[in-house]
Design an enzyme around this catalytic site. Structure first.
Site, short mmCIF file in Angstrom:
data_model
loop_
_atom_site.label_atom_id
_atom_site.label_comp_id
_atom_site.label_asym_id
_atom_site.label_seq_id
_atom_site.Cartn_x
_atom_site.Cartn_y
_atom_site.Cartn_z
N CYS A 198 39.06 3.05 26.80
CA CYS A 198 38.03 2.99 25.76
C CYS A 198 38.61 3.00 24.35
O CYS A 198 37.87 2.93 23.36
CB CYS A 198 37.05 4.13 25.94
SG CYS A 198 36.27 4.14 27.57
N LYS B 124 29.74 13.14 27.33
CA LYS B 124 29.98 12.17 28.39
C LYS B 124 31.09 12.70 29.27
O LYS B 124 32.20 12.95 28.79
CB LYS B 124 30.37 10.83 27.78
CG LYS B 124 30.68 9.78 28.82
CD LYS B 124 30.87 8.44 28.19
CE LYS B 124 31.24 7.40 29.22
NZ LYS B 124 31.31 6.08 28.62
N ARG C 240 40.16 8.64 32.66
CA ARG C 240 39.59 8.86 31.33
C ARG C 240 39.49 10.35 30.98
O ARG C 240 38.76 10.73 30.09
CB ARG C 240 38.20 8.22 31.26
CG ARG C 240 38.14 6.73 31.57
CD ARG C 240 36.96 6.10 30.85
NE ARG C 240 36.41 4.90 31.45
CZ ARG C 240 36.97 3.69 31.42
NH1 ARG C 240 38.15 3.52 30.85
NH2 ARG C 240 36.36 2.67 31.98
N GLU D 289 30.41 19.48 21.28
CA GLU D 289 30.43 18.02 21.11
C GLU D 289 29.15 17.54 20.41
O GLU D 289 29.19 16.72 19.50
CB GLU D 289 30.54 17.32 22.47
CG GLU D 289 31.93 17.35 23.09
CD GLU D 289 32.85 16.29 22.48
OE1 GLU D 289 32.45 15.62 21.51
OE2 GLU D 289 33.97 16.14 22.99
N LYS E 129 25.52 12.19 29.64
CA LYS E 129 25.84 11.21 30.68
C LYS E 129 26.88 11.76 31.61
O LYS E 129 27.88 12.29 31.11
CB LYS E 129 26.37 9.95 29.98
CG LYS E 129 26.80 8.81 30.88
CD LYS E 129 27.29 7.67 30.02
CE LYS E 129 27.66 6.47 30.86
NZ LYS E 129 28.01 5.32 30.03
N SER F 133 25.12 4.40 37.03
CA SER F 133 25.16 3.48 38.16
C SER F 133 25.24 4.19 39.51
O SER F 133 24.56 3.80 40.46
CB SER F 133 26.35 2.52 38.01
OG SER F 133 27.55 3.26 37.85
#
Ligand code: PBG
Ligand code: ZN
Length: 324
Positions: free
Chosen positions: A131, A196, A218, A234, A249, A275
């Site tokens: 990312c 996230k 990640r 955050e 998320k 997803s």
């Protein structure tokens, strides 16, 4: 008062009584539909996503058509993800004036009244699938901010109402807000993925948009699933940097985070039902283990936890089943 004076079942005795006492309701306006627009597809072409049965990658023209059809059915907002024909190590195709997302934003804004949101990240645009920008297998933070901000600006220039940075670099909300403001996009909304998590529930998506990292994972930028208090830090930082809407998320495995972010800050809060949440319910229903009611109950729980907005691949399903 207790039994037999108090009887909880009194308030459940008929559908009509239950209807008027319902605490949480889902509205069509609560839904944001994520759409995948692929540059390499020909006019009118749609490509089914194997890992997400019922979901598709769209060519530019078919994305616009689909957006119009869904708007007719009551859709309010879409979140666009791009799949470019070219990738490089810096993700420069993410901020091309005529990139796939930029063109899709322009056309969908012209053809509909939808609220158009864009995913701001580099992972679909980098050859390594991370990312941010990398050096010696490290994901660089500060060096990534410029390309992320340029990406957000290019989306705003194309007409995006909302830009949604999902990269999890530190300081990106500030970098984006600064660049937008200098360019007179003070009113472009930032919906930031504040919390996230590094989640296994993203697997079907990475297959869908070919953004799996080519090395490593990640975990140096996305959050550790064990941490709840860190999510509040955050969220606070993103708000201080200028975020307008916060995103948590994934959603289903993180309902506690949604609730605490909403309770703590009381700002518009979105949850991304990702997803993996979509595909596992689909698979359960397909196998005959579950009925479609499990979809409603799952998404309802996200709203009940405190989310104002829900990003979900089930959005078309809810446009069908929700009234008005
Ligand atoms: C990365 C990104 C992810 C998703 C969208 N953009 C997560 C990831 O690959 O780490 C996941 C969406 C989904 O699973 O539905 N910027
Ligand atoms: Zn990314």
């Amino acid at each position: 008062m207790e039994f037999p004076i108090t009887r909880m079942r009194r308030l459940r005795k008929s559908p009509q009584i239950r209807n008027i006492l319902r605490e949480t309701t889902l509205r069509k306006e609560n839904f944001i539909y994520p759409m995948f627009v692929k540059e390499d597809l020909k006019k009118g072409q749609i490509e089914p996503i194997k890992t997400m049965p019922g979901e598709n990658r769209f060519s530019l023209s078919s994305a616009v058509e689909e957006a119009k059809i869904l708007e007719e059915k009551g859709l309010s907002s879409i979140l666009l993800f791009g799949m470019p024909s070219k990738k490089d190590q810096y993700g420069t195709s993410a901020f091309e004036e005529n990139g796939i997302v930029q063109r899709a934003v322009k056309e969908i804004k012209e053809e509909t009244n939808l609220v158009v949101m864009t995913d701001v990240c580099l992972c679909q645009y980098t050859t390594h699938g991370h990312c941010g920008i990398i050096e010696n297998d490290h994901i660089l933070n500060d060096e990534s901010l410029e390309n992320l901000a340029r990406t957000a600006l290019s989306h705003a220039e194309a007409g995006a109402d909302v830009v949604a940075p999902s990269d999890m670099m530190d300081g990106r909300v500030e970098a984006i807000r600064d660049l937008l403001d200098i360019n007179e996009f003070q009113d472009t909304i930032i919906m930031s993925y504040a919390a996230k998590y590094a989640s296994a529930f993203y697997a079907p998506f990475r297959e869908a948009v070919s953004s799996a990292p080519s090395f490593g994972d990640r975990k140096t930028y996305q959050m550790d699933p064990s941490n709840a208090l860190e999510a509040l830090r955050e969220a606070e930082l993103d708000l201080m940097e200028g975020a307008d809407i916060l995103v948590v998320k994934p959603a289903l495995a993180y309902l506690d985070i949604i609730k605490s972010v909403k309770d703590e800050f009381n700002v518009p809060t979105a949850a991304y039902s990702v997803s993996g949440e979509y595909s596992m319910l689909k698979a359960g229903i397909e196998a005959g283990y579950l009925t479609e009611d499990a979809i409603f109950e799952s998404i309802l729980s996200i709203k009940r936890a405190g989310a104002d907005l829900i990003i979900s691949n089930f959005t078309p399903h809810f446009l069908e089943i929700l009234k008005k």
